[in-house]
Design a protein around this motif. Structure first.
Motif, PDB file in Angstrom:
ATOM      1  N   ALA A   4      56.695  44.607  61.716  1.00 18.84           N
ATOM      2  CA  ALA A   4      56.749  43.181  62.083  1.00 18.84           C
ATOM      3  C   ALA A   4      56.709  42.235  60.873  1.00 18.84           C
ATOM      4  CB  ALA A   4      55.594  42.857  63.032  1.00 18.84           C
ATOM      5  N   GLN A   5      56.272  42.737  59.739  1.00 22.51           N
ATOM      6  CA  GLN A   5      56.215  41.929  58.509  1.00 22.51           C
ATOM      7  C   GLN A   5      55.422  40.626  58.674  1.00 22.51           C
ATOM      8  OE1 GLN A   5      59.760  41.475  56.168  1.00 22.51           O
ATOM      9  NE2 GLN A   5      60.442  43.576  56.512  1.00 22.51           N
ATOM     10  N   CYS A   6      54.290  40.721  59.388  1.00 19.00           N
ATOM     11  CA  CYS A   6      53.396  39.560  59.444  1.00 19.00           C
ATOM     12  C   CYS A   6      52.055  40.019  58.867  1.00 19.00           C
ATOM     13  CB  CYS A   6      53.251  39.039  60.875  1.00 19.00           C
ATOM     14  SG  CYS A   6      52.734  40.272  62.063  1.00 19.00           S
ATOM     15  N   ASP A   7      52.142  40.600  57.679  1.00 23.57           N
ATOM     16  CA  ASP A   7      51.005  41.268  57.050  1.00 23.57           C
ATOM     17  C   ASP A   7      49.789  40.342  56.889  1.00 23.57           C
ATOM     18  OD1 ASP A   7      53.088  43.107  56.782  1.00 23.57           O
ATOM     19  OD2 ASP A   7      53.536  42.457  54.745  1.00 23.57           O
ATOM     20  N   ALA A   8      50.044  39.111  56.446  1.00 24.12           N
ATOM     21  CA  ALA A   8      48.925  38.192  56.178  1.00 24.12           C
ATOM     22  C   ALA A   8      48.210  37.828  57.482  1.00 24.12           C
ATOM     23  CB  ALA A   8      49.436  36.937  55.483  1.00 24.12           C
ATOM     24  N   ASP A   9      48.968  37.680  58.573  1.00 19.12           N
ATOM     25  CA  ASP A   9      48.356  37.332  59.869  1.00 19.12           C
ATOM     26  C   ASP A   9      47.431  38.455  60.346  1.00 19.12           C
ATOM     27  OD1 ASP A   9      49.895  34.989  59.913  1.00 19.12           O
ATOM     28  OD2 ASP A   9      51.573  36.034  60.852  1.00 19.12           O
ATOM     29  N   ILE A  10      47.916  39.687  60.178  1.00 25.76           N
ATOM     30  CA  ILE A  10      47.122  40.832  60.640  1.00 25.76           C
ATOM     31  C   ILE A  10      45.838  40.954  59.806  1.00 25.76           C
ATOM     32  CG2 ILE A  10      47.111  43.372  60.765  1.00 25.76           C
ATOM     33  CD1 ILE A  10      50.071  43.150  61.668  1.00 25.76           C
ATOM     34  N   LYS A  11      45.996  40.779  58.507  1.00 31.56           N
ATOM     35  CA  LYS A  11      44.811  40.855  57.621  1.00 31.56           C
ATOM     36  C   LYS A  11      43.814  39.752  58.003  1.00 31.56           C
ATOM     37  CE  LYS A  11      43.743  41.469  52.748  1.00 31.56           C
ATOM     38  NZ  LYS A  11      43.452  40.339  51.883  1.00 31.56           N
ATOM     39  N   ALA A  12      44.358  38.573  58.303  1.00 25.39           N
ATOM     40  CA  ALA A  12      43.477  37.455  58.669  1.00 25.39           C
ATOM     41  C   ALA A  12      42.738  37.759  59.971  1.00 25.39           C
ATOM     42  CB  ALA A  12      44.298  36.174  58.800  1.00 25.39           C
ATOM     43  N   LEU A  13      43.439  38.330  60.946  1.00 28.36           N
ATOM     44  CA  LEU A  13      42.773  38.681  62.215  1.00 28.36           C
ATOM     45  C   LEU A  13      41.608  39.632  61.935  1.00 28.36           C
ATOM     46  CD1 LEU A  13      42.712  38.797  65.412  1.00 28.36           C
ATOM     47  CD2 LEU A  13      44.113  40.859  65.198  1.00 28.36           C
ATOM     48  N   ILE A  14      41.874  40.625  61.106  1.00 27.49           N
ATOM     49  CA  ILE A  14      40.835  41.621  60.804  1.00 27.49           C
ATOM     50  C   ILE A  14      39.656  40.972  60.077  1.00 27.49           C
ATOM     51  CG2 ILE A  14      40.405  43.614  59.283  1.00 27.49           C
ATOM     52  CD1 ILE A  14      43.239  44.611  60.205  1.00 27.49           C
ATOM     53  N   THR A  48      37.614  38.317  62.261  1.00 31.17           N
ATOM     54  CA  THR A  48      36.802  38.862  63.359  1.00 31.17           C
ATOM     55  C   THR A  48      35.782  39.879  62.871  1.00 31.17           C
ATOM     56  OG1 THR A  48      38.404  40.618  63.754  1.00 31.17           O
ATOM     57  CG2 THR A  48      38.671  38.598  65.047  1.00 31.17           C
ATOM     58  N   GLY A  49      36.003  40.423  61.678  1.00 33.44           N
ATOM     59  CA  GLY A  49      35.093  41.457  61.166  1.00 33.44           C
ATOM     60  C   GLY A  49      35.222  42.786  61.893  1.00 33.44           C
ATOM     61  N   ILE A  50      36.321  42.953  62.640  1.00 32.23           N
ATOM     62  CA  ILE A  50      36.499  44.195  63.409  1.00 32.23           C
ATOM     63  C   ILE A  50      37.044  45.295  62.489  1.00 32.23           C
ATOM     64  CG2 ILE A  50      37.747  45.274  65.353  1.00 32.23           C
ATOM     65  CD1 ILE A  50      37.828  42.541  66.710  1.00 32.23           C
ATOM     66  N   PRO A  51      36.464  46.509  62.559  1.00 33.29           N
ATOM     67  CA  PRO A  51      37.007  47.602  61.756  1.00 33.29           C
ATOM     68  C   PRO A  51      38.415  47.991  62.228  1.00 33.29           C
ATOM     69  CG  PRO A  51      35.362  48.417  63.302  1.00 33.29           C
ATOM     70  CD  PRO A  51      35.316  46.920  63.382  1.00 33.29           C
ATOM     71  N   SER A  98      53.270  36.675  67.019  1.00 37.92           N
ATOM     72  CA  SER A  98      52.831  35.693  68.017  1.00 37.92           C
ATOM     73  C   SER A  98      51.539  36.141  68.699  1.00 37.92           C
ATOM     74  CB  SER A  98      53.922  35.483  69.084  1.00 37.92           C
ATOM     75  OG  SER A  98      55.102  35.033  68.479  1.00 37.92           O
ATOM     76  N   CYS A  99      51.464  37.419  69.029  1.00 37.30           N
ATOM     77  CA  CYS A  99      50.269  37.914  69.724  1.00 37.30           C
ATOM     78  C   CYS A  99      49.048  37.869  68.805  1.00 37.30           C
ATOM     79  CB  CYS A  99      50.490  39.342  70.214  1.00 37.30           C
ATOM     80  SG  CYS A  99      51.720  39.473  71.512  1.00 37.30           S
ATOM     81  N   VAL A 100      49.235  38.302  67.563  1.00 30.75           N
ATOM     82  CA  VAL A 100      48.109  38.325  66.625  1.00 30.75           C
ATOM     83  C   VAL A 100      47.604  36.903  66.387  1.00 30.75           C
ATOM     84  CG1 VAL A 100      47.579  38.694  64.170  1.00 30.75           C
ATOM     85  CG2 VAL A 100      48.634  40.525  65.519  1.00 30.75           C
ATOM     86  N   ASN A 101      48.519  35.982  66.227  1.00 28.91           N
ATOM     87  CA  ASN A 101      48.074  34.606  65.960  1.00 28.91           C
ATOM     88  C   ASN A 101      47.436  33.961  67.191  1.00 28.91           C
ATOM     89  OD1 ASN A 101      48.532  34.425  63.187  1.00 28.91           O
ATOM     90  ND2 ASN A 101      50.731  34.281  63.546  1.00 28.91           N
ATOM     91  N   ALA A 102      47.904  34.340  68.364  1.00 31.09           N
ATOM     92  CA  ALA A 102      47.261  33.839  69.587  1.00 31.09           C
ATOM     93  C   ALA A 102      45.833  34.377  69.672  1.00 31.09           C
ATOM     94  CB  ALA A 102      48.072  34.258  70.810  1.00 31.09           C
ATOM     95  N   LEU A 103      45.657  35.646  69.318  1.00 31.04           N
ATOM     96  CA  LEU A 103      44.296  36.215  69.328  1.00 31.04           C
ATOM     97  C   LEU A 103      43.415  35.522  68.294  1.00 31.04           C
ATOM     98  CD1 LEU A 103      44.586  40.119  69.675  1.00 31.04           C
ATOM     99  CD2 LEU A 103      43.905  38.450  71.405  1.00 31.04           C
ATOM    100  N   ARG A 104      43.981  35.285  67.123  1.00 28.64           N
ATOM    101  CA  ARG A 104      43.193  34.619  66.071  1.00 28.64           C
ATOM    102  C   ARG A 104      42.669  33.272  66.564  1.00 28.64           C
ATOM    103  NH1 ARG A 104      46.572  33.874  60.909  1.00 28.64           N
ATOM    104  NH2 ARG A 104      44.653  32.928  60.164  1.00 28.64           N
ATOM    105  N   ALA A 105      43.555  32.510  67.212  1.00 29.38           N
ATOM    106  CA  ALA A 105      43.137  31.187  67.695  1.00 29.38           C
ATOM    107  C   ALA A 105      42.008  31.336  68.718  1.00 29.38           C
ATOM    108  CB  ALA A 105      44.338  30.470  68.304  1.00 29.38           C
TER     109      ALA A 105
END
Ligand code: OXT
Ligand code: MG
Length: 564
Positions: free
Chosen positions: A227-237, A240-243, A327-334
């Motif tokens: 998906a090449q949304c590497d920064a979004d995924i890292k930010a979600l992790i 949230t502090g989730i392993p 889109s899903c990762v950023n929706a979760l982040r919000a």
């Protein structure tokens, strides 16, 4: 229609090439012959690159990996029947792995094929391809070439990416039409891989579930890497502090050395977690179908996938999030902003990670009379630490499983391996594509069996002078090299023990080094990476070091009554 004299002409060859160029395709991987030979010559003459392989299967693997790395369909061109069938394996593999790829094959004349009158390389390719890819199209008229290419691109890229077959009957290539009319038929699709936004109630459901979890876990698949949304995924992790734990080709999407990486506590986190967020990872065999003893205590799944019917494919999904990963990762982040971090859970995992890594560390440096998987891979790991942007290609059984465990990845999409099918033979094709598409060095770590499936493509690598180092873990066989021979026969699991892969390299125009110790191996790898020359390192591994089927021995079927 009769074309009036004096009108400038174009033909199928040109329309196909112009359409591909217009759509940003510059590299074609393939193998030429009747009726597609001219495509290669003309494609090169136009200033594009044609990477010519020794077997279409490997060209196909290269195209599929190009698709995975670039998010543009990789294109493979083959001749009819046997060439097509060789390429089809790679097309099916691309579809299984969700890599966008287009296989273009010339085919014999319809009127003869359809009446089964015995044409040269006669085969009903269109229908044979159909079950193995997302779509199988034939172009019957020159004026349809533009729309067919666009349809192939959109199909390969949209929704869940995958393979598309494009069948071009030989005669169409040389069929002419007015150049002006032809030009009007070519176009570029608007937004071929559109965003797919998850519904607000689906997001709210997932957020609630994750917030209520005591031991949440994020599982990254290669769909997340694609998906090449590497920064979004890292930010979600991090927010949230989730392993998290990555599937093999998602290694490095967030660095394996990140403090929240739970890869070294994999069995613990799969068993003990209560809510698992799957991001671009399917609950297939690689994840024990989401059930059984691998998964320990009862848990709920949040699943992010672009394909709606992936949900519940194996176990009930409590919170399906259908949409594109970003889109899903950023929706979760919000929705998860300000969430309480699961620090206690993360602490317990970190403790396990430290213990496991410590145990492994001593094996990686232990001296043994003959190298084993651990000390050889330990030496490789220490060199590769300093080259985080090389692409690692990896195939084999013990070679695959141990390298996945030992070698850390630091950056996204820098690991290409046997994927969803566990297929041997992806090695050299993947190495070519990774070197070509990234412009950076590649290290392929292959079992000696695995290498054999695509070995002749090493000549392709030397011919194009690609910066590829192939390390062959030479244990003399499939899984092990010490199986006893049955009477008067060579064991079906063994290879000629006198095989010298370093000399094979030299014979094909590359550098060759034999490494019998971890020090020799590290030195040879370092030198090869510095030189950028195609190199094979023949790493001599203890024939007794491997285990049958590597880490998936549980899937191997053995006779219940034994030898009779
Ligand atoms: O937590 P636990 O205790 O469980 O431990 C895990 C992690 O915590 C730990 N770990 C770490 N420890 C310390 N430090 C770090 N940093 C760390 N990171 C992790 O390591 C363990 C393992 O972690 P892993 O791997 O993540 O977890 P696990 O439980 O193993 O995961 C399960 C799987 C299923 C996800 C994983 O195992 C996986 O991805 N497996 C892929 C397996 C696969 O695809 N294998 C290839 C196919 S095998 C067979 O089919 C072969 N064939 C037949 C054939 C094929 N395939 N294709 C074709 C076209 N024709 C025929 C053949 C011919 S293999 C083969 C050739 C083999 O011979 P070779 O000569 O090529 O190779 P050698 O075997 O070397 O001789
Ligand atoms: Mg082997």
């Amino acid at each position: 229609a009769v074309i009036p004299e004096g009108v400038e002409l174009t033909d199928g060859f040109h329309l196909l090439m112009e359409s591909l160029e217009m759509n940003g395709i510059t590299n074609i991987y393939g193998l030429l012959g009747i009726p597609v030979t001219e495509i290669g010559r003309m494609w090169q003459a136009r200033g594009n690159k044609f990477f010519s392989f020794r077997n279409e299967q490997n060209a196909g693997y290269a195209a599929s990996v190009a698709g995975y790395l670039t998010k543009k369909p990789g294109v493979c061109v083959t001749v009819s029947a046997p060439g097509f069938l060789n390429g089809l394996t790679a097309l099916a593999n691309a579809t299984t792995n969700c890599f966008p790829m287009i296989l273009i094959s010339g085919s014999s004349e319809r009127e003869i094929v359809d009446l089964q009158q015995g044409d040269y390389e006669e085969m009903d390719q269109l229908n044979i391809a159909r079950p193995h890819c997302k779509a199988s199209f034939r172009i019957n008229r020159t004026e349809d070439i533009g729309v067919a290419v666009v349809r192939a691109i959109r199909t390969a890229l949209s929704g869940r990416p995958g393979g598309v077959y494009l069948d071009i009957p030989a005669r169409l290539f040389s069929t002419v039409m007015s150049a002006e009319e032809g030009a009007k038929t070519l176009f570029v699709p608007v937004d071929p891989a559109p965003e797919q936004i998850p519904g607000p109630s689906a997001v709210a459901r997932a957020v609630e579930l994750i917030k209520g979890a005591k031991k949440p876990l994020i599982l990254l698949g290669k769909g997340a890497a694609y998906a090449q949304c590497d920064a979004d995924i890292k930010a979600l992790i991090e927010e949230t502090g989730i392993p998290f734990t990555p599937m093999s080709m998602a290694k490095g999407l967030v660095s394996d050395t990140h403090p929240q990486c739970a890869a070294a506590a994999r069995s613990m986190v799969l068993q003990e977690s209560d809510v698992v967020v799957l991001i671009g990872a399917r609950l297939n065999w690689l994840l024990a179908h989401g059930k059984g003893k691998t998964w320990g205590v009862a848990k709920k799944f949040v699943q992010i996938d672009i394909q709606a019917n992936e949900m519940d494919s194996n176990v009930p999904i409590a919170a399906p999030l259908v949409g594109d990963v970003a889109s899903c990762v950023n929706a979760l982040r919000a929705g998860l902003k300000g969430m309480t971090k699961p620090t206690e859970w993360m602490g317990a995992i970190a403790e396990r990670v430290t213990t496991t890594k410590g145990k492994l560390a001593s094996k990686l440096t232990a001296a043994t009379p003959v190298m084993n998987y651990f000390n050889s891979l330990g030496a490789i790991r220490d060199v590769l630490k300093n080259y985080p942007d090389i692409t690692l290609v990896n195939e084999g059984a013990n070679t695959l499983d141990n390298a996945r465990m030992v070698i850390d990845q630091y950056l996204p999409r820098k690991r290409v391996d046997t994927g969803t099918w566990g297929v041997m033979g992806i090695g050299m094709g993947s190495a070519v594509a990774a070197a070509v598409e990234t412009g950076k060095p590649v290290v392929a770590i292959c079992g000696d069996s695995a290498f054999g499936f695509s070995a002749m493509e090493y000549e392709t690598i030397t011919r194009y002078n690609l910066p590829v180092t192939v390390i062959i873990m030479n244990n003399g066989g499939i899984y092990r090299g010490d199986e006893a021979n049955p009477e008067h026969q060579f064991s079906c699991m063994l290879f000629n023990p006198n095989t010298k892969y370093d000399q094979f390299s030299v014979a094909l125009g590359g550098e060759g080094v034999r490494a019998e110790t971890p020090e020799q191996l590290a030195k040879a790898l370092e030198a090869s990476l510095k030189s950028g020359k195609p190199t094979i390192i023949d790493a001599i591994i203890d024939p007794a070091a491997g285990v049958e089927s590597g880490r998936i021995g549980n899937l191997n079927i053995v006779s219940t009554i034994g030898k009779k």
